[in-house]
Design an enzyme around this catalytic site. Sequence first.
Site, short mmCIF file in Angstrom:
data_model
loop_
_atom_site.label_atom_id
_atom_site.label_comp_id
_atom_site.label_asym_id
_atom_site.label_seq_id
_atom_site.Cartn_x
_atom_site.Cartn_y
_atom_site.Cartn_z
CG MET A 1 -11.41 3.18 1.23
SD MET A 1 -9.93 3.42 2.22
CE MET A 1 -8.89 3.52 1.14
CG MET B 1 -11.82 -2.86 4.37
SD MET B 1 -10.36 -2.54 3.62
CE MET B 1 -9.42 -1.60 5.03
CG HIS C 1 -3.88 -1.63 -1.81
ND1 HIS C 1 -4.88 -2.46 -2.03
CD2 HIS C 1 -4.34 -0.82 -0.99
CE1 HIS C 1 -6.02 -2.12 -1.62
NE2 HIS C 1 -5.71 -1.04 -0.71
CG MET D 1 -8.66 7.33 1.99
SD MET D 1 -7.91 7.56 3.41
CE MET D 1 -6.87 6.05 3.64
CG HIS E 1 -9.29 -0.04 -1.17
ND1 HIS E 1 -8.79 -0.19 0.19
CD2 HIS E 1 -10.61 0.29 -0.95
CE1 HIS E 1 -9.75 -0.25 0.93
NE2 HIS E 1 -11.11 -0.05 0.57
CB SER F 1 -0.94 0.04 1.17
OG SER F 1 -1.43 1.28 1.38
CG ASP G 1 -6.41 -2.73 2.97
OD1 ASP G 1 -5.48 -2.38 3.39
OD2 ASP G 1 -6.95 -2.02 2.01
CG ASP H 1 -5.35 2.43 0.46
OD1 ASP H 1 -6.34 1.50 0.37
OD2 ASP H 1 -4.13 2.16 1.03
C1 DX5 Z 1 -6.77 1.74 5.08
C2 DX5 Z 1 -6.24 1.55 3.84
C3 DX5 Z 1 -5.13 0.27 3.74
C4 DX5 Z 1 -3.81 0.85 4.74
C5 DX5 Z 1 -3.21 -0.26 5.29
O1 DX5 Z 1 -7.82 2.54 4.96
O2 DX5 Z 1 -7.35 0.68 3.06
O3 DX5 Z 1 -4.73 -0.23 2.54
O4 DX5 Z 1 -2.90 1.54 3.90
O5 DX5 Z 1 -2.14 0.25 5.95
P1 DX5 Z 1 -1.40 -0.72 7.15
O6 DX5 Z 1 -0.70 -2.05 6.36
O7 DX5 Z 1 -0.55 0.06 7.76
O8 DX5 Z 1 -2.52 -1.10 8.06
ZN ZN Z 2 -6.91 -0.28 0.99
#
Ligand code: DX5
Ligand code: ZN
Length: 244
Positions: free
Chosen positions: A78, A147, A43, A47, A76, A18, A186, A45
Amino acid sequence: MSALLQAATLKTPVINPSLLAADFAHLERDIKRLEEAGAQVLHLDIMDGHFVPNLSFGVPVVEAIRRCTDLPLDVHLMLSEPQKYLAPFRKAGADFLSIHIEVASEPRPLFDEICRLGAVPGLVLNPPTPVESVLPFLNDCDLILTMSVMPGFGGQAFDPVALEKIRRIRATVRELGRENMLISVDGGVGLDTIADCAAAGANLFVTGSALLGAPNLQARFEELTVQAGVGNSGKLFTDIKHKI
Ligand code: DX5
Ligand code: ZN
């Protein structure tokens, strides 16, 4: 090989770094380090400050990452309204586009749109969301992301509620004859938790802080891969049925 074709031939178990845990001032450097360590996919993320209580980065940054690497990009989303952003993220270079069941109780039209755009559809569920909400759609997407933290932040502790869900998803894809489907996890995945995820049936392991926060990234990548090998047999993933 195109990134999408590479995505269809991931060798499991797959560590999925990630970039949320990368140094954003040196993204290209960190991507190269991940490539050298053996990453097969990245990956990303996304948001929106609404579906999750945080913001990360958007289309221009994905586009910039695409210019740095040929690796498949697992995006991903969100987002409260993912349907508005499928085409822009695909155009920016996304190969996988995953949407949350919590904002799309009937996700098939979005999967259709993702396939029409030439990407691979994925479905995500949060820790409080019952696994039964995603089981009806396992034949309609190619990646399920469970998740193991509430999304929004890296570096949180792994919630074992994910493990029973992964077992149910693994059992259901077996019944459906889709054993090579990608089952991802994740949040809080690291040396202490990755083997349990693998034993439960996951084969794609999103790792942020446990990987990019390590003093030796190459060594940590190898350690995680070995740990993830518990319960996985190193099969080739070739079952993206909705694309290619
Ligand atoms: C959280 C993300 C993850 C995050 C994971 O909202 O979807 O992908 O980056 O980070 P770690 O591995 O540090 O929990
Ligand atoms: Zn993620």
